[in-house]
Design an enzyme around this catalytic site. Structure first.
Site, PDB file in Angstrom:
ATOM      1  N   HIS A  30      -3.262   1.355  35.800  1.00 15.17           N
ATOM      2  CA  HIS A  30      -2.829   0.134  35.062  1.00 15.17           C
ATOM      3  C   HIS A  30      -2.633  -1.145  35.931  1.00 15.17           C
ATOM      4  O   HIS A  30      -3.219  -2.131  35.526  1.00 15.17           O
ATOM      5  CB  HIS A  30      -1.469   0.405  34.055  1.00 15.17           C
ATOM      6  N   GLN A  34      -5.264   5.813  16.829  1.00 13.26           N
ATOM      7  CA  GLN A  34      -6.417   6.730  17.679  1.00 13.26           C
ATOM      8  C   GLN A  34      -6.011   8.243  18.375  1.00 13.26           C
ATOM      9  O   GLN A  34      -6.811   8.491  19.107  1.00 13.26           O
ATOM     10  CB  GLN A  34      -6.415   5.549  19.088  1.00 13.26           C
ATOM     11  N   GLN A  82     -15.171   3.949  25.912  1.00 15.31           N
ATOM     12  CA  GLN A  82     -14.058   2.701  25.508  1.00 15.31           C
ATOM     13  C   GLN A  82     -14.642   1.392  25.792  1.00 15.31           C
ATOM     14  O   GLN A  82     -14.682   0.453  25.093  1.00 15.31           O
ATOM     15  CB  GLN A  82     -12.759   3.136  25.678  1.00 15.31           C
ATOM     16  N   ARG A 107      -1.176  10.975  31.218  1.00 16.40           N
ATOM     17  CA  ARG A 107      -1.077  12.342  30.827  1.00 16.40           C
ATOM     18  C   ARG A 107      -0.750  13.370  32.180  1.00 16.40           C
ATOM     19  O   ARG A 107      -0.752  14.619  31.857  1.00 16.40           O
ATOM     20  CB  ARG A 107      -2.383  12.763  30.174  1.00 16.40           C
TER      21      ARG A 107
HETATM   22  P1  AMP Z   1      -3.973   3.678  28.320  1.00 18.40           P
HETATM   23  O1  AMP Z   1      -2.409   3.172  28.497  1.00 18.40           O
HETATM   24  O2  AMP Z   1      -4.297   5.146  28.886  1.00 18.40           O
HETATM   25  O3  AMP Z   1      -4.441   3.225  26.950  1.00 18.40           O
HETATM   26  O4  AMP Z   1      -4.800   2.744  29.413  1.00 18.40           O
HETATM   27  C1  AMP Z   1      -4.743   1.153  29.380  1.00 18.40           C
HETATM   28  C2  AMP Z   1      -5.938   0.722  30.181  1.00 18.40           C
HETATM   29  O5  AMP Z   1      -5.924   1.257  31.581  1.00 18.40           O
HETATM   30  C3  AMP Z   1      -7.505   1.232  29.989  1.00 18.40           C
HETATM   31  O6  AMP Z   1      -8.422   0.046  29.952  1.00 18.40           O
HETATM   32  C4  AMP Z   1      -7.756   2.349  30.624  1.00 18.40           C
HETATM   33  O7  AMP Z   1      -9.125   2.540  30.841  1.00 18.40           O
HETATM   34  C5  AMP Z   1      -7.042   1.965  31.963  1.00 18.40           C
HETATM   35  N1  AMP Z   1      -6.911   2.938  33.063  1.00 18.40           N
HETATM   36  C6  AMP Z   1      -6.316   3.925  32.734  1.00 18.40           C
HETATM   37  N2  AMP Z   1      -6.488   5.133  33.699  1.00 18.40           N
HETATM   38  C7  AMP Z   1      -6.839   4.275  34.694  1.00 18.40           C
HETATM   39  C8  AMP Z   1      -7.323   4.588  36.135  1.00 18.40           C
HETATM   40  N3  AMP Z   1      -6.824   5.523  36.750  1.00 18.40           N
HETATM   41  N4  AMP Z   1      -7.767   3.605  37.109  1.00 18.40           N
HETATM   42  C9  AMP Z   1      -8.231   2.492  36.237  1.00 18.40           C
HETATM   43  N5  AMP Z   1      -7.842   2.157  35.033  1.00 18.40           N
HETATM   44  C10 AMP Z   1      -7.300   3.094  34.255  1.00 18.40           C
END
Ligand code: AMP
Length: 290
Positions: free
Chosen positions: A37, A61, A157, A191
């Protein structure tokens, strides 16, 4: 850093920034922030004058048997991390009732994109992308960003959101940021928190599988089945891993490829369970020409 909770306040705030001539970047997240993030936030800072991070665990979702209730949440630590890296101007953290005033179960308007949702995660999480597209459109409507940054870890996504913007003529530029990884290659994910030390170490097989597959394709392997078989073999080396899918799809339509035609870009992707924890990873590969 301003913390904004209501839709009305967020709209006034965004309008003010725009009226003062600033470009706005939005980084949508579900919180429990990690290095992945934060890499999106860093990218957003280089692309716009003003950075908004949204933190919202979106109920629509998650499938009925998924981990919505158990999804990790720690708003205070998230805010501290954002303060520490600096350059974040606002956090938008609405209650579910702010984005779904009639209740998430009573949502009557949805954004769907069936073609791009057909394979990979969409096949196993049938309602997932409908919820993602709908909530991101709401976030765009409320936060009014010029650009929005997403992770390529969630490549389906990302492709769907680009389609959302193109298909609905939204005035937002979507930026994809490469996957941030732990030292063993495991992609950062909220996760990962659920994994035991053993599982976490074995979970590096996702990265090993997709990098090996991308390497095979770039070295001239032209049969997708052979590439998929290699990914299965690598995942099977982790005794705690249960493969959900291993696929090779086109880089634009996300349809499975039957032949690796020279010059096309493809994505190799896997989803793997460690007990009930579902992890995903992917890599791009360019099929060599001639
Ligand atoms: P989430 O909180 O899982 O919904 O993710 C929020 C954003 O962070 C989304 O655009 C994800 O694709 C991105 N994201 C999650 N994990 C990673 C990672 N390891 N590297 C880069 N972006 C990430």
């Amino acid at each position: 850093m301003d913390v904004i909770k209501t839709v009305r306040e967020m709209r006034v705030y965004a309008d003010k920034q725009r009226a003062e001539g600033r470009t706005l970047a939005l980084v949508p997240t579900m919180g429990y922030l990690h290095e992945g993030h934060l890499s999106l936030v860093q990218r957003a800072k280089t692309e716009a004058d003003h950075v908004i991070v949204s933190i919202f665990v979106n109920p629509t979702q998650f499938g009925p048997n998924e981990d919505f209730a158990a999804y990790p949440r720690d708003f205070e630590t998230d805010c501290r991390l954002l303060e520490e890296i600096g350059g974040v101007d606002a956090v938008f953290a609405p209650e579910a009732s702010a984005l779904y005033p009639e209740g998430a179960g009573a949502q009557r308007v949805w954004v769907i994109c069936p073609e791009l949702s057909e394979h990979l995660c969409g096949k196993y999480r049938p309602e997932h992308f409908k919820g993602v597209l709908t909530v991101v459109l709401k976030l765009f409507a409320v936060c009014k960003p010029h650009i929005s940054v997403f992770g390529l870890k969630d490549v389906q996504q990302y492709m769907l959101l680009r389609q959302l913007v193109r298909g609905l003529l939204l005035d937002v530029r979507i930026i994809g940021e490469p996957t941030a990884r732990e030292s063993n290659g495991l992609a950062y994910s909220s996760r990962n928190e659920y994994l035991t030390a053993d599982e976490r170490s074995q979970a590096s097989v996702l990265w090993k599988a997709v990098t090996a597959a991308a390497g095979m394709i770039e070295d001239g392997e032209d049969r997708p089945d052979t590439v998929v078989e290699e990914m299965r073999t690598i995942i099977a080396q982790a005794p705690l891993a249960n493969l959900q899918y291993a696929e090779v799809v086109t880089g634009d339509t996300l349809q499975p490829v039957t032949k690796l035609v020279p010059g096309i870009e493809v994505i190799v992707a896997v989803a793997v369970y460690f007990r009930c924890v579902r992890l995903i990873d992917n890599a791009f590969a360019l099929v060599p020409s001639g």
